[in-house]
Design an enzyme around this catalytic site. Sequence first.
Site, short mmCIF file in Angstrom:
data_model
loop_
_atom_site.label_atom_id
_atom_site.label_comp_id
_atom_site.label_asym_id
_atom_site.label_seq_id
_atom_site.Cartn_x
_atom_site.Cartn_y
_atom_site.Cartn_z
N ASP A 145 0.85 -1.19 0.00
CA ASP A 145 0.00 0.00 0.00
C ASP A 145 0.89 1.25 0.00
OD1 ASP A 145 -2.34 1.80 0.69
OD2 ASP A 145 -3.31 -0.14 0.96
N HIS A 219 -3.84 5.98 3.37
CA HIS A 219 -4.49 4.77 2.87
C HIS A 219 -3.85 3.50 3.44
CE1 HIS A 219 -5.86 1.80 -0.15
NE2 HIS A 219 -6.82 2.65 -0.45
N SER A 546 -11.00 -0.92 -1.17
CA SER A 546 -9.73 -0.87 -0.43
C SER A 546 -9.96 -1.17 1.05
CB SER A 546 -9.10 0.52 -0.55
OG SER A 546 -8.40 0.68 -1.74
#
Length: 767
Positions: A145, A219, A546
């Site tokens: 990520d 994220h 996600s």
Amino acid sequence: MIFRILILFLALMVTNSIAFSDQQTYIVHMDQTKIKASNQDSTKPWYESIIDFISESSMQEDDEEDILAPQLLYTYETSMFGFAVHLSKKHLKYLNQVDGFLSAIPDELSTLHTTYSPHFLGLRNGRSLWSASNLATDVIIGVLDSGIWPEHISFQDSGMSPVPSHWKGVCEKGTKFSSSNCNKKLIGARTYYKGYEKFFGKKINETVDYLSPRDSEGHGTHTASTAAGRVVKNANLFGQARGTASGMRYTSRIAVYKVCWPKGCANSDILAAVDQAVSDGVDVLSLSLGSDPKPFYDDLIAVASFGATKKGVFVACSAGNKGPSPSTVSNGAPWIMTVAASSTDRSFPTEVMLGNGKFFKGTSLYQGNLTNQLPLVFGKSAGTKKEAQHCSEGSLDPKLVHGKIVVCERGKNGRTEMGEVVKVAGGAGMIVLNAENQGEEIYADLHILPATSLGASEGKTIETYIQSDKKPTASISFMGTKFGDPAPVMGAFSSRGPSIVGPDVIKPDVTAPGVNILAAWPPKTSPSFIMNDKREVLFNILWGTSMSCPHVSGIAALLKSLHKDWSPAAIKSALMTTAYTLNNKGAPISDMASDNKAFATPFAFGSGHVNPVSAFDPGLVYDIGTEDYLNYLCSLNYTSSQIALLSRGKFACSKKAVLQAGDLNYPSFAVLFDRSALNANVTYTRVVTNVGKPQSAYAVKVKQPDGVSVTVEPRVLKFEKVGQKLSYKVTFLAVGKARVAGTSSFGSLIWVSGRYQVRSPIALTWK
């Protein structure tokens, strides 16, 4: 003289720029058996011999073209065999002459698919899957990520046992990141950026991002904590969603591989990270990223994950956020667990009251008092520019919007960005409206002023009201956090099947919580994604596949710790066959894409919503080995060189066997019939393994899709011991005449034995 020197200098600069522009990064696949056999020079690695050959061959050509030397970025020897290299077209010509060369695929960018969910999934502290004994075993989750914020409370290691002995990874140093940032929880961290820098032709801007595993985007921190974050009490976002936050398997170790940067994730970097992660010793890989669907031999995530699965690593990937359009699902290889996204029963409601007395329900993460009844402006009444309708930067007239609620229709700029535009212009509040093609799905956003989102149908009513009333007004009230909504509901954004690459397998596989998910957040990153928003938070709420993917990654880690001998396919089977298709009110799962009025289908949720407690003891599993997957590729009529990209040159399709794609031992059935064929029928074989009670009998129950008759033989499976395998055949026969190309109908096949219900969805599609 000076002029002539300047001309020569400019000519040299142009030549060099042309030579540079002719180069790009390729992911090169090689036949491992041929390369190992042909590399006679033991003084240098095999890849150096290849690079030297193409470099020297290019230099011997009798032309004046000046080209840069090949630049090796990565070598891959674990999940695939090959290397990433920056080459010119001339170099590529000579690379094709190397014995053992299979293909060279240009590098591309993949994109990111961007608390209460453990409770919604039935996970309770100290009980069942979260009992102390079940959480004791060491399992390592590798997260690919945007990095991690290592100091976050979710990644503290107090009370944890030493790092697992099978771990071989490291904690790389970099910008504001040292080896001391790792601990017994965050046991490894690496950074991959060479492919990204080559793709854009410039170095990473360290004033925008960290050239290290540290996360500047948020994220990666969010997904890592969702999968395996520690238990944190009183987690919240400005008072919203208050409760205990934790990962799905909160005692798992985390290894972070930073492959994503502000503009995306280079596939060459992703491949290098997967290759290294498998070598490091991860047990589960979580990838909340992807690109457009493409054949599996061209899909580099599919190729890398095949190699990882072959080594016993479970791979979960997000399905993508391009729904509700059909055939948008990405990461659709059958060896990948492809995860869709749906809601929990938690929401953040608002109420909009118009001056004419009409009420509308919306959603927002803004926390504050309700607004007064204020003048309402939209479009021309908010600014003279056409862009005022979408509240674009510089489009609003402060004289027209000051102290008023501004209506903004969604357009090119983000929803929170529109709020900043309204606030800068002096607006007192904002109502975000969906355009007609965006339907009724609305998002809870952390606005910097009183604001809410409404669906397209409410938007039409409000626009009509503004146009017809001389003095339109509105107020917005904020209701906080609410529980008890019908759930799950499929997110309209969640990418859909059928797969255009492998339509013989239903994709996605399952759905999991991916709407309004609270998880860890870097305190230095804006929670609203607005540069000028300086608020610091430890937790943030996001939506997307996600967010659903790491839920499944963490649950897979739970199952892997409880069933150490299960293959990735067995874990996947357990999650699929125990998934449920009814919501918390006992009705079929609905779909936000159709205003919750229509039921969702397996092309939205696969086998259904994951149920970790049931997956722990599924009764039967459908196992799949490496050769089974390769035979599946043979059935797709892939060439030997295409299959070699995944098999690494050690497999050949049988010339005698008649292979059907539908015979892959998958826990679901995708049936494709030609609408013009008379008496169309097909028979598929499945093998199930008993992992439940030693002596048990399973009877079949079938819900037939419209337009097909389903026959199962035998109708009862009798097992004498655990581990025993039994096979059955399913025949699908087309009936009736109502056949429209591109339409589908759905059913299910369930093996029932006492409390066990081993369910497989059926999808019939007319071609």
